[in-house]
Design an enzyme around this catalytic site. Structure first.
Site, PDB file in Angstrom:
ATOM      1  N   ARG A   1     -59.756 -43.774 -17.527  1.00  0.00           N
ATOM      2  CA  ARG A   1     -58.516 -44.487 -17.832  1.00  0.00           C
ATOM      3  C   ARG A   1     -57.901 -45.107 -16.585  1.00  0.00           C
ATOM      4  O   ARG A   1     -57.187 -46.101 -16.692  1.00  0.00           O
ATOM      5  CB  ARG A   1     -57.500 -43.535 -18.479  1.00  0.00           C
ATOM      6  CG  ARG A   1     -57.841 -43.078 -19.880  1.00  0.00           C
ATOM      7  CD  ARG A   1     -56.728 -42.196 -20.437  1.00  0.00           C
ATOM      8  NE  ARG A   1     -55.436 -42.811 -20.192  1.00  0.00           N
ATOM      9  CZ  ARG A   1     -54.401 -42.192 -19.616  1.00  0.00           C
ATOM     10  NH1 ARG A   1     -54.518 -40.940 -19.215  1.00  0.00           N
ATOM     11  NH2 ARG A   1     -53.258 -42.827 -19.426  1.00  0.00           N
TER      12      ARG A   1
ATOM     13  N   ASN B   1     -51.121 -49.317 -12.891  1.00  0.00           N
ATOM     14  CA  ASN B   1     -49.712 -49.203 -13.243  1.00  0.00           C
ATOM     15  C   ASN B   1     -48.950 -50.506 -13.056  1.00  0.00           C
ATOM     16  O   ASN B   1     -47.805 -50.621 -13.498  1.00  0.00           O
ATOM     17  CB  ASN B   1     -49.050 -48.089 -12.433  1.00  0.00           C
ATOM     18  CG  ASN B   1     -49.522 -46.709 -12.851  1.00  0.00           C
ATOM     19  OD1 ASN B   1     -50.099 -46.535 -13.931  1.00  0.00           O
ATOM     20  ND2 ASN B   1     -49.302 -45.716 -12.000  1.00  0.00           N
TER      21      ASN B   1
END
Length: 429
Positions: free
Chosen positions: A408, A23
């Site tokens: 992912r 992130n």
């Protein structure tokens, strides 16, 4: 399509090296669009989302060089990326890319700031909620962009460049803060972003932008003040460690018992999570190398948790905590306040023998003595890893399907857990 098979019952002991934060890495890579010089990023995790974003940036004409280096026996350093956006050849981000990864919508601000125009596909909904982009568009309009939506695309124009302004978000949005921040650093004049997201990944982006020549004050707070500059230059920046991966492995240790050193982890990024784990009976201590997590013999105590924007308990660890609480001695309540549809893992945990009831945005988890292995389906990234945590202590064999979701956001999960004693393997389709 790969699956992961787990035979439960083994305690975890050893070391796990924490990867760079996904992130943080994604907006940092997108920030490379803001300069024609080279941005070098270290400790970038090897993940499917990173690979996809490299393709997306390549579509805009960005050249990305990659070097990686193995370190030690059990650990692995992330990749080093050299990102050079010498010339932006295309200011369109097509549906095929944006529909596969919402973070790619964040190219809107940098393209608009540098090129004066951008055409970016609307990302639409996803498995864990609609997550509209209205706050992103609000920010661009406040900076002087003209916005229209046509054929499912956001078309933004600022032919004379962006102009600084006050941006007040009605609610906290990490993505909108990323987009506004990247646009504002090249806008003329002063910009104030109020009710900005305070997540460490936002601060990491801001610190990188400062290295590139941006002028930003208030980093890490809810108010960011930006003085626009004409251009940014080259810089080198190391991606901060992944607090979500850290919390995930801490909960895996909590579930199985044992003691694991999370190398490179930072406890200051996870205060709320450390507090919850402590209340559950799990010891988490900062060391010179990272965090030591242990649970040796003590039963898991139930907890009451509500997800909140940082510095509260993160929504990205809600599913993992729920898996952990399926084995607590008592009843836990977990309230999800960030996303409206983030309980899809509940039915899969129930397949493993969990007792969970839902009432609106609150899940009530009644701890059970035993979970039993079964075939389960991953519905999204965090849900998939919650099933792995549950499988670590389920009797018999658990097979998790659709683990492309897992890939992912978790780098080599089966190896990291396997090296600490888990009976886990990937099954190739």
């Amino acid at each position: 399509m790969d699956s992961i098979r787990i035979r439960g019952g083994n305690r975890l002991n050893g070391e796990i090296h924490i990867s760079g934060a996904k992130n943080a890495a994604l907006p940092l890579m997108i920030a490379g669009l803001l300069t024609d010089d080279t941005l070098t990023l270290r400790n970038v995790p090897r993940l499917a989302d990173v690979a996809l974003l490299m393709r997306i940036l390549g579509n805009h004409g960005v050249d990305i060089g990659v070097d990686g280096k193995r370190m030690g026996v059990n650990g692995i350093a992330g990749d080093t990326l050299h990102i050079t956006a010498r010339t932006i050849v295309d200011t369109t981000a097509p549906y095929d890319f944006v529909s596969r990864m919402r973070a790619s919508f964040w190219v809107l601000g940098p393209l608009l700031a540098r090129c004066g125009e951008a055409k970016v596909s609307m990302p639409g909904g996803c498995a864990i909620g609609t997550r509209p982009v209205d706050l992103h568009l609000l920010a661009m309009e406040r900076l002087g962009a003209e916005i229209e939506i046509d054929g499912g695309y956001v078309i933004a124009r600022a032919p004379k460049g962006l102009t600084g302004n006050r941006i007040t978000f009605p609610k906290v949005s990490v993505g909108a803060t990323h987009n506004a921040l990247m646009a504002a650093v090249l806008a003329r004049g002063e910009t104030e972003i109020e009710n900005a997201a305070q997540e460490p990944e936002v601060a990491d982006l801001a610190e990188c932008l400062v290295k590139m020549g941006a002028r930003i004050e208030g980093i890490g707070t809810s108010t960011l003040n930006i003085s626009g500059v004409p251009r940014l230059h080259s810089a080198t920046h190391e991606v901060l460690p992944d607090r979500i991966e850290t919390g995930t492995y801490a909960m895996a240790v909590a579930m199985t018992g044992g003691e694991v050193d999370l190398i490179g982890a930072r406890g200051d990024l996870l205060d709320a999570v450390v507090d919850v784990l402590g209340a559950a009976g799990v010891a988490v201590k900062q060391t010179n190398q990272g965090l030591k997590v242990s649970r040796n013999g003590a039963a898991l105590a139930p907890v009451e948790v509500e997800t909140q924007p940082y510095p509260g308990f993160p929504t990205d660890l809600q599913a993992q905590l729920m898996a952990l609480m399926t084995r607590a001695e008592g009843t836990s309540t977990i309230t999800e306040t960030i996303f409206e549809n983030r309980f899809m893992h509940v039915q899969e945990l129930v397949r493993l023998g969990a007792e969970i009831s839902l009432n609106g945005d609150t899940a009530t988890v009644h701890g059970v003595e035993t979970l039993r292995g079964a075939e389960v389906m991953a519905t999204d990234l965090r849900a998939s890893v919650s099933l792995a945590i549950a499988g670590l202590m389920a009797e018999g064999e658990t097979v998790i399907h659709r683990v492309y979701h897992l890939d992912r956001g978790f780098e080599r999960l089966e190896k990291k857990l396997g090296d600490c004693g888990a009976d886990i393997e990937r099954l190739s389709a």
